[in-house]
Design a protein around this motif. Structure first.
Motif, mmCIF file in Angstrom:
data_model
loop_
_atom_site.group_PDB
_atom_site.id
_atom_site.type_symbol
_atom_site.label_atom_id
_atom_site.label_comp_id
_atom_site.label_asym_id
_atom_site.label_seq_id
_atom_site.Cartn_x
_atom_site.Cartn_y
_atom_site.Cartn_z
ATOM 1 N N GLU A 145 0.826 -1.212 0.000
ATOM 2 C CA GLU A 145 0.000 0.000 0.000
ATOM 3 C C GLU A 145 0.859 1.260 0.000
ATOM 4 O OE1 GLU A 145 -2.727 -0.328 3.222
ATOM 5 O OE2 GLU A 145 -3.942 -1.874 2.238
ATOM 6 N N ILE A 146 1.910 1.231 -0.808
ATOM 7 C CA ILE A 146 2.779 2.387 -1.008
ATOM 8 C C ILE A 146 2.574 2.892 -2.431
ATOM 9 C CG2 ILE A 146 5.174 3.210 -1.081
ATOM 10 C CD1 ILE A 146 5.876 1.018 0.930
ATOM 11 N N GLU A 147 2.303 4.172 -2.565
ATOM 12 C CA GLU A 147 2.079 4.748 -3.893
ATOM 13 C C GLU A 147 3.369 4.665 -4.708
ATOM 14 O OE1 GLU A 147 0.731 8.738 -3.761
ATOM 15 O OE2 GLU A 147 0.729 8.991 -5.937
ATOM 16 N N ALA A 148 3.287 4.149 -5.922
ATOM 17 C CA ALA A 148 4.472 3.905 -6.746
ATOM 18 C C ALA A 148 4.525 4.869 -7.928
ATOM 19 C CB ALA A 148 4.482 2.460 -7.242
ATOM 20 N N ASP A 149 5.723 5.410 -8.151
ATOM 21 C CA ASP A 149 5.991 6.240 -9.331
ATOM 22 C C ASP A 149 7.158 5.595 -10.055
ATOM 23 O OD1 ASP A 149 6.360 8.138 -11.258
ATOM 24 O OD2 ASP A 149 7.088 9.704 -9.902
ATOM 25 N N LEU A 150 6.848 4.762 -11.048
ATOM 26 C CA LEU A 150 7.868 3.961 -11.711
ATOM 27 C C LEU A 150 7.944 4.321 -13.191
ATOM 28 C CD1 LEU A 150 7.020 0.463 -10.176
ATOM 29 C CD2 LEU A 150 8.608 2.183 -9.301
ATOM 30 N N PRO A 151 9.127 4.203 -13.787
ATOM 31 C CA PRO A 151 9.268 4.504 -15.220
ATOM 32 C C PRO A 151 8.574 3.448 -16.069
ATOM 33 C CG PRO A 151 11.316 3.641 -14.344
ATOM 34 C CD PRO A 151 10.423 3.851 -13.163
ATOM 35 N N ASN A 152 8.094 3.869 -17.214
ATOM 36 C CA ASN A 152 7.433 2.952 -18.132
ATOM 37 C C ASN A 152 8.381 2.357 -19.151
ATOM 38 O OD1 ASN A 152 4.831 3.332 -17.031
ATOM 39 N ND2 ASN A 152 4.647 5.276 -18.146
ATOM 40 N N SER A 153 9.615 2.824 -19.164
ATOM 41 C CA SER A 153 10.557 2.384 -20.189
ATOM 42 C C SER A 153 11.954 2.256 -19.595
ATOM 43 C CB SER A 153 10.584 3.386 -21.347
ATOM 44 O OG SER A 153 11.640 3.081 -22.245
ATOM 45 N N THR A 154 12.702 1.312 -20.113
ATOM 46 C CA THR A 154 14.120 1.157 -19.751
ATOM 47 C C THR A 154 15.007 1.302 -20.980
ATOM 48 O OG1 THR A 154 14.030 -1.246 -20.059
ATOM 49 C CG2 THR A 154 13.512 -0.407 -17.852
ATOM 50 N N ASP A 155 14.466 1.891 -22.037
ATOM 51 C CA ASP A 155 15.193 1.945 -23.308
ATOM 52 C C ASP A 155 16.444 2.813 -23.239
ATOM 53 O OD1 ASP A 155 13.225 0.337 -24.338
ATOM 54 O OD2 ASP A 155 12.052 2.003 -25.144
ATOM 55 N N ASP A 156 16.455 3.808 -22.356
ATOM 56 C CA ASP A 156 17.614 4.701 -22.288
ATOM 57 C C ASP A 156 18.776 4.101 -21.494
ATOM 58 O OD1 ASP A 156 16.269 6.607 -23.751
ATOM 59 O OD2 ASP A 156 15.434 7.598 -21.970
ATOM 60 N N VAL A 157 18.552 2.993 -20.840
ATOM 61 C CA VAL A 157 19.592 2.399 -20.008
ATOM 62 C C VAL A 157 20.470 1.489 -20.863
ATOM 63 C CG1 VAL A 157 20.066 0.966 -17.995
ATOM 64 C CG2 VAL A 157 18.057 2.474 -18.018
ATOM 65 N N ALA A 179 9.438 6.502 -5.493
ATOM 66 C CA ALA A 179 9.678 6.797 -6.908
ATOM 67 C C ALA A 179 10.985 6.159 -7.350
ATOM 68 C CB ALA A 179 9.733 8.302 -7.137
ATOM 69 N N VAL A 180 10.980 5.631 -8.556
ATOM 70 C CA VAL A 180 12.186 5.087 -9.178
ATOM 71 C C VAL A 180 12.482 5.929 -10.414
ATOM 72 C CG1 VAL A 180 13.239 3.100 -10.314
ATOM 73 C CG2 VAL A 180 11.744 2.750 -8.339
ATOM 74 N N ARG A 181 13.727 6.405 -10.499
ATOM 75 C CA ARG A 181 14.114 7.243 -11.636
ATOM 76 C C ARG A 181 15.319 6.604 -12.318
ATOM 77 N NH1 ARG A 181 13.383 10.748 -7.214
ATOM 78 N NH2 ARG A 181 11.428 11.951 -7.359
ATOM 79 N N LEU A 182 15.232 6.476 -13.640
ATOM 80 C CA LEU A 182 16.299 5.858 -14.432
ATOM 81 C C LEU A 182 16.794 6.828 -15.492
ATOM 82 C CD1 LEU A 182 14.751 2.308 -15.093
ATOM 83 C CD2 LEU A 182 16.437 2.917 -13.349
ATOM 84 N N THR A 183 18.113 6.870 -15.642
ATOM 85 C CA THR A 183 18.740 7.586 -16.758
ATOM 86 C C THR A 183 19.788 6.666 -17.346
ATOM 87 O OG1 THR A 183 20.533 8.608 -15.474
ATOM 88 C CG2 THR A 183 18.397 9.760 -15.503
ATOM 89 N N ALA A 184 20.495 7.152 -18.326
ATOM 90 C CA ALA A 184 21.539 6.338 -18.948
ATOM 91 C C ALA A 184 22.704 6.087 -18.005
ATOM 92 C CB ALA A 184 22.031 7.003 -20.227
ATOM 93 N N THR A 185 22.849 6.922 -16.963
ATOM 94 C CA THR A 185 24.016 6.807 -16.073
ATOM 95 C C THR A 185 23.644 6.628 -14.608
ATOM 96 O OG1 THR A 185 24.129 9.224 -15.876
ATOM 97 C CG2 THR A 185 25.461 8.182 -17.611
ATOM 98 N N SER A 186 22.365 6.575 -14.281
ATOM 99 C CA SER A 186 22.003 6.480 -12.872
ATOM 100 C C SER A 186 20.670 5.774 -12.679
ATOM 101 C CB SER A 186 21.926 7.876 -12.234
ATOM 102 O OG SER A 186 20.850 8.618 -12.782
#
Length: 372
Positions: A275-287, A316-323
């Motif tokens: 029951e934790i609100e999730a903010d997750l990316p929809n794509s992993t293409d940049d990784v 929240a989970v945040r993804l970039t090409a380097t992090s």
């Protein structure tokens, strides 16, 4: 005192043992048969012999018919129709009375078998009513018939026989219910596993295949207009295809192995369950492919800590090409001593030239892995 025939569902490997063990209790009819044989020079003696043998045949035939007619795994209930079951009981009662008249008190041994027939042929309430009637009449006869002696043992034997068969029936029914529940749980678990696998494959491939399709269409349009850009799109298309193929192979070869899309899917399910609100990316293409496993470990470790220790309401989970970063609005890890998961994560990051950065937020906590 006479004991009762008892039958249990036999194991599949020995289907004949049940009838053998049950019908061997007909041994107790040897007493009236022996008394009848001693009077074989009289009409009553031969009547007793024939009636005793007929009683044994009726009891055995009814027992075997009900056993073979009953579907394996079905509840222990009256398999015969009410009329057939009642007819069998009336026939046995009639033969039992004839045996008692012909040979005397030893014929009361038939009352135990009549009680058993009631329990296996009739509905429970009627079976108990007739069993009680047979027990009372048989015991009463030992008190009032001239030449007979009071026999409390036969009263006890009749009631115990009925109780034993009723108890065995209840135990069989409970076991069948337990097995049915287990089978249903196994079926539901299998369905749940299939649904989760389908959902995870969708999470792994759905977006990737969409992007691949779009990029393929774009590259086809750019072939004549901008060959260099088309070449770049094709190269990117190849990378996305290889990443998607690798994710599928990992999922198929070892379901739930470490993949970044798979970990995001698991994180979504785990946070929802907590029951934790999730903010997750929809794509992993940049990784990039070379850091996907590291970032997958980051997501797993971060989400695990959020659920176990933070008391957060959102994550929240945040993804970039380097992090890769997992941030929440909770109370933090609750300890300044790093756990084994964080130590292992730092070792994996160091192996790729990266670093683990932990930051206290207001409110909350952030776990971040940076490479490059």
């Amino acid at each position: 005192m006479t004991t009762s025939p008892i039958d249990l569902d036999p194991p599949p490997a020995a289907p004949l043992w049940g009838p053998v063990f049950a019908l061997v209790w007909l041994f107790y009819l040897l007493n009236p048969l022996e008394d009848a044989w001693k009077q074989r020079d009289t009409v009553s003696g031969w009547v007793g012999i024939v009636a005793t043998l007929a009683f044994a045949v009726v009891y055995a035939a009814m027992f075997l018919m009900l056993r073979w007619k009953r579907v394996p795994g079905s509840p222990f209930t009256a398999t015969a129709s009410p009329l057939v079951g009642l007819g069998a009981v009336v026939t046995e009662v009639t033969l039992g009375v004839v045996i008692c008249v012909a040979v005397g008190q030893s014929g009361t041994a038939t009352a135990v078998y009549i009680a058993v027939t009631c329990m296996i042929c009739l509905e429970t309430r009627l079976a108990w009513a007739l069993t009680a009637l047979v027990a009372g009449a048989t015991y009463g006869a030992t008190l009032v018939v001239d030449g007979w002696s009071e026999d409390r043992g036969i009263l006890f034997g009749i009631l115990v026989a009925g109780l034993a068969i009723w108890g065995i029936g209840q135990a069989i029914n409970r076991n069948i219910e337990v097995l049915a529940v287990r089978e249903e749980n196994a079926r539901l678990a299998l369905d749940d596993q299939r649904n989760r696998f389908a959902r995870d494959l969708h999470d792994i491939l759905g977006h990737s295949l969409t992007v691949i399709t779009v990029k393929a269409e774009l590259a086809q349009k750019l072939l004549d207009v901008d060959p260099e850009r088309a070449k770049a799109e094709v190269a990117d298309l190849e990378r996305l295809s290889r990443d998607a193929l690798a994710d599928v192979r990992r999922a198929v070869e070892g379901y739930r192995e470490m993949t970044l899309p798979g970990e995001l899917a698991r994180a979504r399910m785990a946070l929802q369950a907590a029951e934790i609100e999730a903010d997750l990316p929809n794509s992993t293409d940049d990784v990039p492919s070379e850091v996907r496993e590291l970032f997958a470990w980051t997501v797993r470790e971060g989400i695990t800590n959020v659920i176990r220790h933070s008391g957060a309401r959102s994550c929240a989970v945040r993804l970039t090409a380097t992090s890769a970063e997992v941030a929440d609005d909770g109370a933090g890890p609750g300890s300044s001593v790093p756990g084994n998961g964080l130590v292992g994560l730092r070792e994996r990051a160091n192996a790729l030239g990266g670093a683990v950065v932990t930051t206290a937020l207001e409110p909350g906590f952030s776990l971040k892995v940076v490479v490059g």
